[in-house]
Write an enzyme that holds these catalytic residues in place. Structure first.
Site, PDB file in Angstrom:
ATOM      1  CB  CYS A   7      -0.931  -0.002   1.206  1.00  0.00           C
ATOM      2  SG  CYS A   7      -1.935  -1.476   1.304  1.00  0.00           S
ATOM      3  CG  HIS A  56      -2.743   3.097   2.888  1.00  0.00           C
ATOM      4  ND1 HIS A  56      -3.519   2.887   1.774  1.00  0.00           N
ATOM      5  CD2 HIS A  56      -2.764   1.932   3.591  1.00  0.00           C
ATOM      6  CE1 HIS A  56      -3.986   1.656   1.798  1.00  0.00           C
ATOM      7  NE2 HIS A  56      -3.545   1.056   2.885  1.00  0.00           N
ATOM      8  CG  ASN A  76      -6.688  -0.948   2.148  1.00  0.00           C
ATOM      9  OD1 ASN A  76      -6.089  -0.365   1.256  1.00  0.00           O
ATOM     10  ND2 ASN A  76      -6.071  -1.670   3.070  1.00  0.00           N
TER      11      ASN A  76
HETATM   12  O1  UT7 Z   1      -3.524  -1.672   3.790  1.00  0.00           O
HETATM   13  C1  UT7 Z   1      -2.919  -2.792   4.361  1.00  0.00           C
HETATM   14  C2  UT7 Z   1      -2.917  -2.784   5.771  1.00  0.00           C
HETATM   15  N1  UT7 Z   1      -4.088  -3.405   6.378  1.00  0.00           N
HETATM   16  C3  UT7 Z   1      -4.454  -2.917   7.553  1.00  0.00           C
HETATM   17  O2  UT7 Z   1      -3.901  -1.935   7.996  1.00  0.00           O
HETATM   18  C4  UT7 Z   1      -5.481  -3.636   8.381  1.00  0.00           C
HETATM   19  C5  UT7 Z   1      -5.098  -3.550   9.833  1.00  0.00           C
HETATM   20  N2  UT7 Z   1      -6.012  -4.251  10.733  1.00  0.00           N
HETATM   21  C6  UT7 Z   1      -7.254  -3.809  10.986  1.00  0.00           C
HETATM   22  O3  UT7 Z   1      -7.691  -2.818  10.433  1.00  0.00           O
HETATM   23  C7  UT7 Z   1      -8.083  -4.550  12.000  1.00  0.00           C
HETATM   24  O4  UT7 Z   1      -7.253  -5.416  12.746  1.00  0.00           O
HETATM   25  C8  UT7 Z   1      -9.255  -5.368  11.381  1.00  0.00           C
HETATM   26  C9  UT7 Z   1     -10.300  -4.408  10.821  1.00  0.00           C
HETATM   27  C10 UT7 Z   1      -8.725  -6.273  10.279  1.00  0.00           C
HETATM   28  C11 UT7 Z   1      -9.929  -6.234  12.437  1.00  0.00           C
HETATM   29  O5  UT7 Z   1     -10.425  -5.404  13.503  1.00  0.00           O
HETATM   30  P1  UT7 Z   1     -10.237  -5.871  15.021  1.00  0.00           P
HETATM   31  O6  UT7 Z   1     -10.925  -4.873  15.856  1.00  0.00           O
HETATM   32  O7  UT7 Z   1      -8.764  -6.081  15.214  1.00  0.00           O
HETATM   33  O8  UT7 Z   1     -11.054  -7.215  15.048  1.00  0.00           O
HETATM   34  P2  UT7 Z   1     -10.530  -8.668  15.438  1.00  0.00           P
HETATM   35  O9  UT7 Z   1      -9.676  -9.225  14.332  1.00  0.00           O
HETATM   36  O10 UT7 Z   1      -9.952  -8.629  16.810  1.00  0.00           O
HETATM   37  O11 UT7 Z   1     -11.885  -9.478  15.468  1.00  0.00           O
HETATM   38  C12 UT7 Z   1     -12.868  -9.202  16.464  1.00  0.00           C
HETATM   39  C13 UT7 Z   1     -14.079 -10.069  16.205  1.00  0.00           C
HETATM   40  C14 UT7 Z   1     -13.768 -11.540  16.005  1.00  0.00           C
HETATM   41  O12 UT7 Z   1     -14.785 -12.270  16.637  1.00  0.00           O
HETATM   42  P3  UT7 Z   1     -14.540 -12.967  18.077  1.00  0.00           P
HETATM   43  O13 UT7 Z   1     -13.406 -13.904  17.854  1.00  0.00           O
HETATM   44  O14 UT7 Z   1     -14.191 -11.842  19.009  1.00  0.00           O
HETATM   45  O15 UT7 Z   1     -15.844 -13.606  18.352  1.00  0.00           O
HETATM   46  C15 UT7 Z   1     -13.866 -11.724  14.512  1.00  0.00           C
HETATM   47  O16 UT7 Z   1     -14.263 -13.049  14.163  1.00  0.00           O
HETATM   48  O17 UT7 Z   1     -14.724  -9.640  14.993  1.00  0.00           O
HETATM   49  C16 UT7 Z   1     -14.978 -10.776  14.171  1.00  0.00           C
HETATM   50  N3  UT7 Z   1     -14.952 -10.335  12.771  1.00  0.00           N
HETATM   51  C17 UT7 Z   1     -16.040  -9.926  12.121  1.00  0.00           C
HETATM   52  N4  UT7 Z   1     -17.337  -9.834  12.496  1.00  0.00           N
HETATM   53  C18 UT7 Z   1     -18.204  -9.365  11.601  1.00  0.00           C
HETATM   54  C19 UT7 Z   1     -13.883 -10.240  11.945  1.00  0.00           C
HETATM   55  N5  UT7 Z   1     -14.277  -9.785  10.751  1.00  0.00           N
HETATM   56  C20 UT7 Z   1     -15.608  -9.575  10.836  1.00  0.00           C
HETATM   57  C21 UT7 Z   1     -16.569  -9.102   9.934  1.00  0.00           C
HETATM   58  N6  UT7 Z   1     -17.851  -9.011  10.358  1.00  0.00           N
HETATM   59  N7  UT7 Z   1     -16.276  -8.737   8.667  1.00  0.00           N
END
Ligand code: UT7
Length: 348
Positions: free
Chosen positions: A130, A275, A305
């Site tokens: 990115c 970004h 993104n």
């Molecule tokens: O440009 C390249 C760089 N990319 C990035 O910078 C991305 C960086 N990371 C992020 O933006 C975040 O870590 C994410 C948006 C990917 C994830 O957010 P988070 O607050 O870190 O969520 P998490 O991975 O800790 O997941 C929390 C919960 C999980 O459920 P449990 O295990 O707590 O029950 C996931 O299964 O959210 C669940 N989950 C979703 N629920 C509904 C993950 N994706 C989804 C979804 N819809 N799409």
């Protein structure tokens, strides 16, 4: 002799099909509420099946060339005519992408060179996740500076991320969208004394984080084998939390380093164009640095993104809305797969 590298045209190309969170939620186990509250994303644009990276890249480049020729309107025939005037004057095409038309060869930049009629241009792709557009601007500036024979370059960030998603992985597929942005840059002699245009760029990499954002299959590390049954496409795999933590540090460290390198205060900055992978990442970084929210240009709600395309799409939107004034101090800041990060200091 001092010279400056000025941005003389911007353009973008975004697929017309806009897909809302609710539309995705009808097919995937997710909700509008989860996506908005965790990322700030409301929509993404997704290209049709027949569209490849070079199609969006060429359209963005043509729009940027038309502006460089003095035409900023939206009449397709005029855009084509104006762009055709500039095309033979382009010496170099640098295209940043993680989603090329073809794996390895030919470069997508070469396909774009043919599509836009830039028959005198050298062409190459760069891979810097990115941060690709940030790297691309510096690459263009350097290559223009070192040769008296090169005057103009096009730098493009273009991505067809929808084709590189595992649509069964809700933790990544809701985050990305398709699009392309481009700028035409020109070397201006000694008249500006190096005080305008792309002043300086800082580029960083940390390959120890390579595994946290990776397309694992299809390369020489994990080639497909004869007879193998493949049920997962080549797709982006991401350790979201690892990348999140890296990204907050990458934005704040880069902005601090740009401030020191350029010897300015954040109050002097008109715009920061980050970004946009997640609005929470940008918010955390700006709170760390105590920079007011209104200095950051955000459009993640509309596009999600778009990786290397995010910054040039934003620049073109701002430019066409008249938000970039001559003399404005503008910072870009990128981070992404590699891991890579960095930023550009631009006097508009
Ligand atoms: O440009 C390249 C760089 N990319 C990035 O910078 C991305 C960086 N990371 C992020 O933006 C975040 O870590 C994410 C948006 C990917 C994830 O957010 P988070 O607050 O870190 O969520 P998490 O991975 O800790 O997941 C929390 C919960 C999980 O459920 P449990 O295990 O707590 O029950 C996931 O299964 O959210 C669940 N989950 C979703 N629920 C509904 C993950 N994706 C989804 C979804 N819809 N799409």
């Amino acid at each position: 002799m001092k010279m400056s590298i000025e941005i003389i045209g911007t353009g973008r190309a975004v697929p017309p099909r806009k897909v809302s969170n609710d539309e995705l939620a009808a097919q995937i186990d997710t909700t509008d509420e989860w996506i908005r509250s965790h990322t700030g994303i409301g929509n993404r644009h997704i290209a049709d099946e027949s569209v490849a990276c070079s199609d969006l890249a060429a359209e963005a480049a043509i729009n940027a060339m038309a502006m460089a020729a003095g035409y900023s309107g939206d009449d397709p025939a005029e855009i084509k005519r104006a762009a055709a005037e500039v095309a033979p004057t382009i010496d170099m095409i640098i295209l940043a992408t993680a989603t090329a038309d073809y794996y390895g060869t030919p470069s997508t930049a070469c396909i774009v060179q043919d599509k836009i009629g830039a028959k005198n241009a050298a062409a190459m792709d760069i891979t810097a996740g990115c941060t690709g557009f940030v790297y691309g601007l510096e690459t263009a500036a350097g290559l223009l500076c070192v040769s008296p024979n090169r005057k103009r370059a096009i730098v493009i960030g273009a991505e067809l991320l929808s084709k590189m998603m595992n649509w069964d992985d809700r933790s990544t597929c809701v985050l990305f969208g398709d699009g392309a942005g481009a700028v035409v840059v020109e070397k201006i002699g000694d008249c500006c004394q190096g005080k305008t245009g792309i002043l300086q760029s800082l580029l960083f990499a940390d390959g120890s984080g390579a595994d946290s954002l990776v397309m694992k299959r299809g390369g020489t590390r994990a080639p497909y084998k004869k007879g193998e049954t493949v049920d997962t496409p080549i797709c982006v795999e991401m350790n979201g939390q690892e990348v999140y933590n890296f990204a907050v540090g990458a934005i704040s460290d880069t902005l601090k380093a740009l401030k020191e390198a350029g010897n300015f205060n954040f109050e002097d900055v008109a715009w920061i164009v980050p970004h946009q992978a997640n609005a929470r990442i940008v918010k955390a970084a700006r709170m760390r640095l105590r920079i007011p929210e209104e200095k950051f240009y955000m459009n993640i709600e509309e596009y999600a993104n778009t990786s290397s395309a995010t910054i040039p799409i934003a620049l073109d939107e701002m430019n066409r809305k008249g938000q970039l004034k001559k003399g404005d101090l503008v910072l870009t800041v990128g981070f992404g797969g590699g891991l890579t990060y960095g930023g550009n200091i631009i006097i508009w």
